[in-house]
Design a protein around this motif. Structure first.
Motif, PDB file in Angstrom:
ATOM      1  N   SER A   1      56.200  -5.626 -42.708  1.00  0.00           N
ATOM      2  CA  SER A   1      55.003  -6.442 -42.912  1.00  0.00           C
ATOM      3  C   SER A   1      55.230  -7.654 -43.818  1.00  0.00           C
ATOM      4  O   SER A   1      54.618  -8.698 -43.583  1.00  0.00           O
ATOM      5  CB  SER A   1      53.833  -5.595 -43.399  1.00  0.00           C
ATOM      6  N   PRO A   2      56.097  -7.598 -44.815  1.00  0.00           N
ATOM      7  CA  PRO A   2      56.327  -8.827 -45.596  1.00  0.00           C
ATOM      8  C   PRO A   2      56.887  -9.970 -44.744  1.00  0.00           C
ATOM      9  O   PRO A   2      56.559 -11.134 -44.969  1.00  0.00           O
ATOM     10  CB  PRO A   2      57.338  -8.393 -46.665  1.00  0.00           C
ATOM     11  N   TYR A   3      57.683  -9.639 -43.757  1.00  0.00           N
ATOM     12  CA  TYR A   3      58.280 -10.658 -42.890  1.00  0.00           C
ATOM     13  C   TYR A   3      57.266 -11.162 -41.866  1.00  0.00           C
ATOM     14  O   TYR A   3      57.177 -12.356 -41.601  1.00  0.00           O
ATOM     15  CB  TYR A   3      59.534 -10.092 -42.204  1.00  0.00           C
ATOM     16  N   VAL A   4      56.498 -10.243 -41.313  1.00  0.00           N
ATOM     17  CA  VAL A   4      55.446 -10.631 -40.368  1.00  0.00           C
ATOM     18  C   VAL A   4      54.411 -11.499 -41.077  1.00  0.00           C
ATOM     19  O   VAL A   4      53.912 -12.479 -40.512  1.00  0.00           O
ATOM     20  CB  VAL A   4      54.793  -9.382 -39.723  1.00  0.00           C
ATOM     21  N   SER A   5      54.120 -11.181 -42.309  1.00  0.00           N
ATOM     22  CA  SER A   5      53.150 -11.964 -43.087  1.00  0.00           C
ATOM     23  C   SER A   5      53.582 -13.422 -43.240  1.00  0.00           C
ATOM     24  O   SER A   5      52.752 -14.338 -43.200  1.00  0.00           O
ATOM     25  CB  SER A   5      52.953 -11.355 -44.472  1.00  0.00           C
ATOM     26  N   LYS A   6      54.868 -13.654 -43.401  1.00  0.00           N
ATOM     27  CA  LYS A   6      55.380 -15.021 -43.480  1.00  0.00           C
ATOM     28  C   LYS A   6      55.087 -15.790 -42.190  1.00  0.00           C
ATOM     29  O   LYS A   6      54.711 -16.959 -42.223  1.00  0.00           O
ATOM     30  CB  LYS A   6      56.890 -15.021 -43.731  1.00  0.00           C
ATOM     31  N   ILE A   7      55.265 -15.115 -41.070  1.00  0.00           N
ATOM     32  CA  ILE A   7      55.021 -15.750 -39.772  1.00  0.00           C
ATOM     33  C   ILE A   7      53.536 -16.050 -39.600  1.00  0.00           C
ATOM     34  O   ILE A   7      53.157 -17.148 -39.175  1.00  0.00           O
ATOM     35  CB  ILE A   7      55.561 -14.862 -38.630  1.00  0.00           C
ATOM     36  N   ILE A   8      52.684 -15.108 -39.950  1.00  0.00           N
ATOM     37  CA  ILE A   8      51.237 -15.319 -39.815  1.00  0.00           C
ATOM     38  C   ILE A   8      50.785 -16.467 -40.709  1.00  0.00           C
ATOM     39  O   ILE A   8      49.972 -17.307 -40.298  1.00  0.00           O
ATOM     40  CB  ILE A   8      50.453 -14.021 -40.125  1.00  0.00           C
ATOM     41  N   GLN A   9      51.297 -16.542 -41.915  1.00  0.00           N
ATOM     42  CA  GLN A   9      50.947 -17.645 -42.811  1.00  0.00           C
ATOM     43  C   GLN A   9      51.339 -18.987 -42.197  1.00  0.00           C
ATOM     44  O   GLN A   9      50.580 -19.954 -42.248  1.00  0.00           O
ATOM     45  CB  GLN A   9      51.613 -17.457 -44.177  1.00  0.00           C
ATOM     46  N   MET A  10      52.523 -19.059 -41.589  1.00  0.00           N
ATOM     47  CA  MET A  10      52.973 -20.294 -40.948  1.00  0.00           C
ATOM     48  C   MET A  10      52.057 -20.662 -39.791  1.00  0.00           C
ATOM     49  O   MET A  10      51.690 -21.825 -39.613  1.00  0.00           O
ATOM     50  CB  MET A  10      54.417 -20.125 -40.464  1.00  0.00           C
ATOM     51  N   ILE A  11      51.640 -19.677 -38.983  1.00  0.00           N
ATOM     52  CA  ILE A  11      50.733 -19.939 -37.865  1.00  0.00           C
ATOM     53  C   ILE A  11      49.410 -20.489 -38.391  1.00  0.00           C
ATOM     54  O   ILE A  11      48.874 -21.454 -37.840  1.00  0.00           O
ATOM     55  CB  ILE A  11      50.524 -18.663 -37.022  1.00  0.00           C
ATOM     56  N   ARG A  12      48.889 -19.899 -39.436  1.00  0.00           N
ATOM     57  CA  ARG A  12      47.650 -20.396 -40.062  1.00  0.00           C
ATOM     58  C   ARG A  12      47.805 -21.839 -40.511  1.00  0.00           C
ATOM     59  O   ARG A  12      46.935 -22.677 -40.280  1.00  0.00           O
ATOM     60  CB  ARG A  12      47.274 -19.546 -41.274  1.00  0.00           C
ATOM     61  N   GLU A  13      48.905 -22.118 -41.185  1.00  0.00           N
ATOM     62  CA  GLU A  13      49.141 -23.472 -41.687  1.00  0.00           C
ATOM     63  C   GLU A  13      49.285 -24.488 -40.560  1.00  0.00           C
ATOM     64  O   GLU A  13      48.938 -25.649 -40.731  1.00  0.00           O
ATOM     65  CB  GLU A  13      50.369 -23.485 -42.596  1.00  0.00           C
ATOM     66  N   ASN A  14      49.797 -24.050 -39.409  1.00  0.00           N
ATOM     67  CA  ASN A  14      49.920 -24.930 -38.240  1.00  0.00           C
ATOM     68  C   ASN A  14      48.576 -25.189 -37.575  1.00  0.00           C
ATOM     69  O   ASN A  14      48.459 -26.091 -36.744  1.00  0.00           O
ATOM     70  CB  ASN A  14      50.889 -24.348 -37.209  1.00  0.00           C
ATOM     71  N   GLY A  15      47.576 -24.374 -37.896  1.00  0.00           N
ATOM     72  CA  GLY A  15      46.249 -24.573 -37.326  1.00  0.00           C
ATOM     73  C   GLY A  15      46.066 -23.998 -35.932  1.00  0.00           C
ATOM     74  O   GLY A  15      45.059 -24.273 -35.281  1.00  0.00           O
ATOM     75  N   ALA A  16      46.993 -23.212 -35.467  1.00  0.00           N
ATOM     76  CA  ALA A  16      46.868 -22.609 -34.136  1.00  0.00           C
ATOM     77  C   ALA A  16      45.827 -21.493 -34.167  1.00  0.00           C
ATOM     78  O   ALA A  16      45.703 -20.767 -35.157  1.00  0.00           O
ATOM     79  CB  ALA A  16      48.211 -22.048 -33.665  1.00  0.00           C
ATOM     80  N   THR A  17      45.087 -21.374 -33.091  1.00  0.00           N
ATOM     81  CA  THR A  17      44.177 -20.252 -32.938  1.00  0.00           C
ATOM     82  C   THR A  17      45.038 -19.015 -32.686  1.00  0.00           C
ATOM     83  O   THR A  17      45.952 -19.044 -31.866  1.00  0.00           O
ATOM     84  CB  THR A  17      43.237 -20.492 -31.744  1.00  0.00           C
ATOM     85  N   TYR A  18      44.740 -17.940 -33.389  1.00  0.00           N
ATOM     86  CA  TYR A  18      45.554 -16.738 -33.222  1.00  0.00           C
ATOM     87  C   TYR A  18      44.724 -15.484 -33.408  1.00  0.00           C
ATOM     88  O   TYR A  18      43.636 -15.508 -33.972  1.00  0.00           O
ATOM     89  CB  TYR A  18      46.742 -16.736 -34.199  1.00  0.00           C
ATOM     90  N   GLN A  19      45.278 -14.384 -32.922  1.00  0.00           N
ATOM     91  CA  GLN A  19      44.686 -13.061 -33.117  1.00  0.00           C
ATOM     92  C   GLN A  19      45.827 -12.107 -33.436  1.00  0.00           C
ATOM     93  O   GLN A  19      46.735 -11.922 -32.622  1.00  0.00           O
ATOM     94  CB  GLN A  19      43.947 -12.611 -31.862  1.00  0.00           C
TER      95      GLN A  19
END
Length: 103
Positions: free
Chosen positions: A19-37
């Motif tokens: 989860s610490p590694y997945v969290s890095k990816i999710i944070q990057m997606i948020r910062e990119n502004g992409a819609t995600y689930q």
């Protein structure tokens, strides 16, 4: 155009909890502004172009690569011209049908 990408990416050399590694990816997606689930088995993103979706995949790998010797990735795409907001619209469509059946 709508590009839906369902993907999972994580290191396989860091033990049971990644989860610490997945969290890095999710944070990057948020910062990119992409819609995600975020789901328990992966993440679904929606972009307007294939190149935007592939850029997120590359950026995800780039986040993991410095600290990980082995990375697993699984990707599925649904690419549809002339549509947008498919991430939410697909769910609404099914829920509307279910609502009609239950009445």
């Amino acid at each position: 155009m709508s590009v839906l990408l369902e993907f999972a990416m994580f290191p396989t050399d860091k033990g049971e909890s990644v989860s610490p590694y997945v969290s890095k990816i999710i944070q990057m997606i948020r910062e990119n502004g992409a819609t995600y689930q975020l789901t328990p088995m992966g993440t679904i993103i929606e972009t307007e172009t294939m190149s935007e979706a592939l850029a997120i995949v590359q950026q995800s790998y780039d986040l993991l690569e410095p600290d990980c010797d082995r990375v697993y990735a699984s990707l599925k795409f649904d690419i549809r011209k002339g549509k947008s907001q498919c991430l939410t619209q697909k769910i609404i469509s099914v829920e509307n049908i279910i609502g009609k059946v239950n009445k």
